[in-house]
Design an enzyme around this catalytic site. Sequence first.
Site, PDB file in Angstrom:
ATOM      1  NE  ARG A  69       5.534 -11.866  -0.157  1.00  5.64           N
ATOM      2  CZ  ARG A  69       5.737 -12.530   0.963  1.00  5.64           C
ATOM      3  NH1 ARG A  69       6.208 -13.768   0.926  1.00  5.64           N
ATOM      4  NH2 ARG A  69       5.486 -11.970   2.138  1.00  5.64           N
TER       5      ARG A  69
ATOM      6  CG  ASN B 254      -0.114 -10.941  -2.873  1.00  2.00           C
ATOM      7  OD1 ASN B 254       0.886 -10.699  -3.542  1.00  2.00           O
ATOM      8  ND2 ASN B 254      -0.138 -10.758  -1.565  1.00  2.00           N
TER       9      ASN B 254
ATOM     10  CD  GLN C 261       1.974 -13.502  -0.086  1.00  2.00           C
ATOM     11  OE1 GLN C 261       2.339 -14.293  -0.926  1.00  2.00           O
ATOM     12  NE2 GLN C 261       2.054 -12.200  -0.262  1.00  2.00           N
TER      13      GLN C 261
ATOM     14  CD  GLU D 207       4.791  -7.685   4.814  1.00  2.19           C
ATOM     15  OE1 GLU D 207       5.325  -6.825   5.552  1.00  2.19           O
ATOM     16  OE2 GLU D 207       3.916  -7.407   3.971  1.00  2.19           O
TER      17      GLU D 207
ATOM     18  NE  ARG E 195       2.071  -5.658  -1.752  1.00  2.68           N
ATOM     19  CZ  ARG E 195       0.823  -6.069  -1.823  1.00  2.68           C
ATOM     20  NH1 ARG E 195      -0.082  -5.315  -2.431  1.00  2.68           N
ATOM     21  NH2 ARG E 195       0.460  -7.225  -1.301  1.00  2.68           N
ATOM     22  CG  HIS E 196       5.937  -8.661  -3.202  1.00  7.08           C
ATOM     23  ND1 HIS E 196       4.800  -9.326  -3.621  1.00  7.08           N
ATOM     24  CD2 HIS E 196       5.765  -8.444  -1.873  1.00  7.08           C
ATOM     25  CE1 HIS E 196       3.990  -9.515  -2.600  1.00  7.08           C
ATOM     26  NE2 HIS E 196       4.548  -8.983  -1.525  1.00  7.08           N
TER      27      HIS E 196
ATOM     28  CG  HIS F  35       7.531  -7.886   1.727  1.00  2.56           C
ATOM     29  ND1 HIS F  35       7.257  -9.042   1.040  1.00  2.56           N
ATOM     30  CD2 HIS F  35       8.859  -7.933   2.038  1.00  2.56           C
ATOM     31  CE1 HIS F  35       8.367  -9.772   0.939  1.00  2.56           C
ATOM     32  NE2 HIS F  35       9.348  -9.116   1.530  1.00  2.56           N
TER      33      HIS F  35
END
Length: 213
Positions: free
Chosen positions: A58, A15, A21, A83, A8-9, A141
């Site tokens: 991201r 966040n 997002q 995402e 995951r980024h 994501h």
Amino acid sequence: MTVFALVRHGETDWNRARRIQGATDIPLNDTGREQAAAAGRLLAGRAWSRIVASPLSRASETAEIIAREAGIGPVEHEPAFVERNYGEAEGLTGADLDARFPEGTDVPGRETREAVAERVIDGLHRLAAAHPGEAIIVVAHGGVIRSVLETVAPGHHREPITNGSIHSFQHADGGLELVLFDDPLDEQSIFPYADDYDEQNPLAHRESDGGAR
């Protein structure tokens, strides 16, 4: 057999603010860059053949940082790992969401969970077919990783998917299997102040509790 590490980024300002997002392109913040570097240092302890990322900035920047730390690259991009699109809910906080789209209300433009799972799993199948026997890092994501988990191990892991966390899968005989959720190599990459995906995304949290899709 092809091995995948799904990462995951790192954290973004949205966040931290608990804003949804989705497909909105929000960059990493400084904490997110630290998380990406920490994940990269841990991943450097294993051999990887390539690194693939969602094209959203991201995820792409997280992948670039990991690639530098782990000595791999260049970073490849795959649109299938973008995402989930949350439509008109993107940019909203939990309070905004409740006011604008009370539970049980359809959110215009929201991509279904089934559609997300289909495109993400298909992307992993294609990567495995193109690169048999390789070990591949995929930077994506929270919603993407959750969709893979719920496809290959439905209901087994409701633990947090934190920023910078790493989850290992293998592709063999045409099928995808979970190896380890929160692979032990990433214990240090879960920062004490890193919020999990469902906590940061009130719409996903609502769905995880059995609410409207």
